[in-house]
Enzyme design. Sequence first.
Site, PDB file in Angstrom:
ATOM      1  N   PRO A 183     100.137 117.028 100.474  1.00 28.14           N
ATOM      2  CA  PRO A 183     100.319 115.842  99.650  1.00 28.14           C
ATOM      3  C   PRO A 183     101.579 115.928  98.787  1.00 28.14           C
ATOM      4  O   PRO A 183     101.794 116.924  98.100  1.00 28.14           O
ATOM      5  CB  PRO A 183      99.053 115.806  98.789  1.00 28.14           C
ATOM      6  CG  PRO A 183      98.497 117.190  98.851  1.00 28.14           C
ATOM      7  CD  PRO A 183      98.898 117.740 100.174  1.00 28.14           C
ATOM      8  N   GLU A 184     102.387 114.896  98.865  1.00 25.50           N
ATOM      9  CA  GLU A 184     103.601 114.816  98.054  1.00 25.50           C
ATOM     10  C   GLU A 184     103.482 113.620  97.127  1.00 25.50           C
ATOM     11  O   GLU A 184     102.400 113.049  96.981  1.00 25.50           O
ATOM     12  CB  GLU A 184     104.823 114.742  98.975  1.00 25.50           C
ATOM     13  CG  GLU A 184     104.908 115.953  99.905  1.00 25.50           C
ATOM     14  CD  GLU A 184     106.085 115.932 100.866  1.00 25.50           C
ATOM     15  OE1 GLU A 184     107.100 115.268 100.565  1.00 25.50           O
ATOM     16  OE2 GLU A 184     106.002 116.580 101.925  1.00 25.50           O
ATOM     17  N   TYR A 197      83.250 120.855 100.418  1.00 18.99           N
ATOM     18  CA  TYR A 197      84.579 121.273  99.952  1.00 18.99           C
ATOM     19  C   TYR A 197      84.933 120.662  98.597  1.00 18.99           C
ATOM     20  O   TYR A 197      86.045 120.830  98.099  1.00 18.99           O
ATOM     21  CB  TYR A 197      85.653 120.883 100.978  1.00 18.99           C
ATOM     22  CG  TYR A 197      85.426 121.492 102.349  1.00 18.99           C
ATOM     23  CD1 TYR A 197      85.598 122.858 102.551  1.00 18.99           C
ATOM     24  CD2 TYR A 197      85.035 120.699 103.419  1.00 18.99           C
ATOM     25  CE1 TYR A 197      85.390 123.422 103.807  1.00 18.99           C
ATOM     26  CE2 TYR A 197      84.825 121.249 104.678  1.00 18.99           C
ATOM     27  CZ  TYR A 197      85.001 122.607 104.867  1.00 18.99           C
ATOM     28  OH  TYR A 197      84.782 123.169 106.101  1.00 18.99           O
ATOM     29  N   ASN A 243     108.286 118.517 101.569  1.00 16.05           N
ATOM     30  CA  ASN A 243     108.984 118.759 102.830  1.00 16.05           C
ATOM     31  C   ASN A 243     109.287 117.499 103.628  1.00 16.05           C
ATOM     32  O   ASN A 243     110.409 117.275 104.065  1.00 16.05           O
ATOM     33  CB  ASN A 243     108.169 119.746 103.689  1.00 16.05           C
ATOM     34  CG  ASN A 243     109.032 120.466 104.698  1.00 16.05           C
ATOM     35  OD1 ASN A 243     110.209 120.734 104.457  1.00 16.05           O
ATOM     36  ND2 ASN A 243     108.457 120.793 105.840  1.00 16.05           N
ATOM     37  N   ARG A 257      91.290 123.895 101.874  1.00 17.78           N
ATOM     38  CA  ARG A 257      92.058 125.134 102.065  1.00 17.78           C
ATOM     39  C   ARG A 257      92.133 126.007 100.806  1.00 17.78           C
ATOM     40  O   ARG A 257      92.651 127.095 100.835  1.00 17.78           O
ATOM     41  CB  ARG A 257      93.472 124.793 102.560  1.00 17.78           C
ATOM     42  CG  ARG A 257      93.453 124.065 103.900  1.00 17.78           C
ATOM     43  CD  ARG A 257      94.832 123.939 104.484  1.00 17.78           C
ATOM     44  NE  ARG A 257      95.373 125.241 104.833  1.00 17.78           N
ATOM     45  CZ  ARG A 257      96.631 125.442 105.243  1.00 17.78           C
ATOM     46  NH1 ARG A 257      97.455 124.411 105.318  1.00 17.78           N
ATOM     47  NH2 ARG A 257      97.048 126.652 105.538  1.00 17.78           N
ATOM     48  N   LYS A 283     103.676 116.201  91.812  1.00 21.91           N
ATOM     49  CA  LYS A 283     102.501 116.290  92.680  1.00 21.91           C
ATOM     50  C   LYS A 283     101.233 116.605  91.887  1.00 21.91           C
ATOM     51  O   LYS A 283     100.236 117.041  92.447  1.00 21.91           O
ATOM     52  CB  LYS A 283     102.723 117.379  93.741  1.00 21.91           C
ATOM     53  CG  LYS A 283     104.001 117.191  94.558  1.00 21.91           C
ATOM     54  CD  LYS A 283     104.229 118.399  95.453  1.00 21.91           C
ATOM     55  CE  LYS A 283     105.625 118.380  96.043  1.00 21.91           C
ATOM     56  NZ  LYS A 283     105.885 119.580  96.861  1.00 21.91           N
TER      57      LYS A 283
END
Length: 389
Positions: free
Chosen positions: A2-3, A107, A186, A126, A60
């Site tokens: 996520p950006e 999660y 990125n 993650r 972010k």
Amino acid sequence: MPELPEVEAARRAVEENCVGKKITKCIVADDSKVIDAVSRSDFEASVLGKLIVAAHRKGKNMWLQLDSPPFPSFQFGMAGAIYIKGVAVTKYKRSAVKDEEEWPSKYSKFFIELDDGLELSFIDKRRFAKVRLLEDPTSVPPISELGPDALFEQMTLEKFTESLHKRKTEIKALLLDQSYISGIGNWVADEVLYQARIHPRQAASSLSDVSCSTLYKCIKEVIEKAVEVGADSSQYPNSWIFHSREKKPDKAFVDGKKIDFITAGGRTTAYVPELQKLSGSVDVKETGKTKRQASKKASAADDTEKPTDGKEKKGAKAGAKGRKPAKKKKPEESDEDNDSDAGTDGDTDQVAKKNSGNVTNSKQVGEEKLSKKRVQSNQTGRSSKRKAK
């Protein structure tokens, strides 16, 4: 990952659906890797009964402003995502949770229920995200260390150009530096550099005023467009490199032009060599590499340098037998994902010369040994004749 556009989409969803409502239930995960420096019981007790006043974002990072501190703060990491039950919030890659999964998800790291029954969950599959409880999120790291937000606090063109001309860093590495500009990650960096026709490894200080102005405009346009469509990538323009940047190298094209992949700013980078040419000096600052290595990599990435005479081509053929020694250099270059052009014609010429030198040396050694045998034979013959006499 996520950006800015993805986190802004989450912030707007919270602002539109949760502001003005009271938190009646809170469940914080027992996960000290994600829940930073506070116990789950203290976290839950600190937000229960509080009113959500606003949702804020910088770079972010996002945080909820309650009617009194402390405030929940979210650093999204690699796969953090906000979900609001019954509300469409952009589901970006690596964070999507299937609709049929349990709710709240296993999660979930932070879950709240509001006084109208609406439920919100911050999910991280993650576990690279950070959820904090802070008195003033803007006064402590990481938010206090961020540069101006790429959407809300854009520099003036004059200041932007001046700051670029002072930096010898590669332009992509600079754009990824959150202390310089916050929010660009990125894929946004790759997109704005492609749209501006700037090579990702070009030194920032070498950019012309025109290139600085074009880049400034592209940063604004790309981010505003992505935010406008709620970070829904299916609505991004077809002319964006975004749609092909995760394809295999031989299948990656944009507007009919081939996309190549190199490492820039420590990240796998998609660019179009035909349009994004490396110019001027490549003597840039690059973390973890010497200037000589950086120059060599940039040369390999720029496909405008090709053999121009028969000698170079012969050298390349002769060097084919000598490629085994060249493999020793690969460990130093292993961070260059998909960079198959690491070996240049100049390198193979040097290998060829070394090989030819080895052949010459072996001949010289052979002749020297033969000469020594002849001398020894003559000396033996003479001594035997003397004994016979």
